[in-house]
Design a protein around this motif. Sequence first.
Motif, mmCIF file in Angstrom:
data_model
loop_
_atom_site.group_PDB
_atom_site.id
_atom_site.type_symbol
_atom_site.label_atom_id
_atom_site.label_comp_id
_atom_site.label_asym_id
_atom_site.label_seq_id
_atom_site.Cartn_x
_atom_site.Cartn_y
_atom_site.Cartn_z
ATOM 1 N N UNK A 86 0.817 -1.208 0.000
ATOM 2 C CA UNK A 86 0.000 0.000 0.000
ATOM 3 C C UNK A 86 0.855 1.265 0.000
ATOM 4 N N UNK A 87 2.147 1.111 0.213
ATOM 5 C CA UNK A 87 3.064 2.245 0.091
ATOM 6 C C UNK A 87 3.544 2.423 -1.346
ATOM 7 N N UNK A 88 3.173 1.488 -2.229
ATOM 8 C CA UNK A 88 3.618 1.524 -3.625
ATOM 9 C C UNK A 88 2.462 1.894 -4.543
ATOM 10 N N UNK A 89 1.650 2.831 -4.083
ATOM 11 C CA UNK A 89 0.399 3.139 -4.776
ATOM 12 C C UNK A 89 0.523 4.325 -5.735
ATOM 13 N N UNK B 136 -5.385 -1.894 -14.494
ATOM 14 C CA UNK B 136 -4.174 -2.706 -14.485
ATOM 15 C C UNK B 136 -3.088 -2.153 -13.561
ATOM 16 N N UNK B 137 -3.506 -1.447 -12.501
ATOM 17 C CA UNK B 137 -2.510 -1.005 -11.526
ATOM 18 C C UNK B 137 -1.838 -2.210 -10.872
ATOM 19 N N UNK C 77 5.917 -6.886 -15.856
ATOM 20 C CA UNK C 77 4.716 -6.606 -16.628
ATOM 21 C C UNK C 77 4.928 -6.815 -18.114
ATOM 22 N N UNK C 78 6.133 -6.517 -18.614
ATOM 23 C CA UNK C 78 6.388 -6.641 -20.046
ATOM 24 C C UNK C 78 6.685 -8.066 -20.481
ATOM 25 N N UNK C 79 6.788 -8.989 -19.531
ATOM 26 C CA UNK C 79 7.010 -10.385 -19.858
ATOM 27 C C UNK C 79 8.434 -10.744 -20.208
ATOM 28 N N UNK C 80 9.369 -9.802 -20.111
ATOM 29 C CA UNK C 80 10.755 -10.093 -20.461
ATOM 30 C C UNK C 80 11.347 -11.085 -19.467
#
Length: 306
Positions: free
Chosen positions: A97-100, A132-133, A150-153
Amino acid sequence: MWIHVLGSAAGGGFPQWNCGCPNCRAARQGALKATPRTQDSLAVSEDGGAWFLLNASPEIRQQIESFSPLHPRGPRDSPVRAILLTNGDLDHCLGLFSLRESHPLVIYATERVRRGLVESNAIFRTLQRFPEQVTWRVLTLGREEELNGLDGSPSGLSVVALPTPGKLPIHLEGLLAPDPEDNVGLWIRERSTGYLAVYLPGVASLDTPILQAVEGADCLFFDGTFWSSDELIRLGLSTRRAEDMAHLPIGSPVGSLAGLRALTVQRKIYTHINNTNPILLKDSPERRAVEAARWEVAEDGMEVRL
């Protein structure tokens, strides 16, 4: 594989804000024998570029700032590709919740842990401010998953989550029946070399499947919450034993020091250490016993290279 210890204390940190036990007093006085610690979390990377956090402690901002490889490399950026949760305990997930601040997150967790955080939880709306947060990736017990952002790399790392004896988070006790997905250990493998690091910050008991799965690992981070079963009781801090809180004490006759003595692991490290545990004191008999058995005691900032 590069492993950085962001935090090594159990819930409440060390010293704990409302505790005046001998350990906490020594830490506040700046005694060299008692080094302060934030709450348990690891950062893991294959190449030092893409990082994965194992649990998100309440001090996650402080922990990120203390380790420059996790600093942003652009106006809005983070080298943290994903966060893996071992359970839904608050000291393992409050950091989410600190990474919002308008940044997409990828979270790996079992379906049970995901539901416990999302369903009927108004606070989680802080992580639903834009589409998509949060992207959830379900950890299916026993199945190897490639870790990526997220980018799948590709990251060069994979994970297997295995059930570990534990319990429901306090805020879900009485609301749900226990389930094997409530508490897991993480087996992180570097795919190019085969190096294996195992992270087990909460273990209620040792069983044969765990012993077999840990055998031969290159590095083990293991539950070091309490030294003795009655640690809190003797200090007048609680009426609950270590086992009541789903933690296997280190020094009891059936504890982890004895139970894992024959384990063939290159490095064995106790983490998730409660503020009352005497192994926090570098000159204590308990610390000497741990080190004599070739265990290490995690400190914030410790690094392991495999």
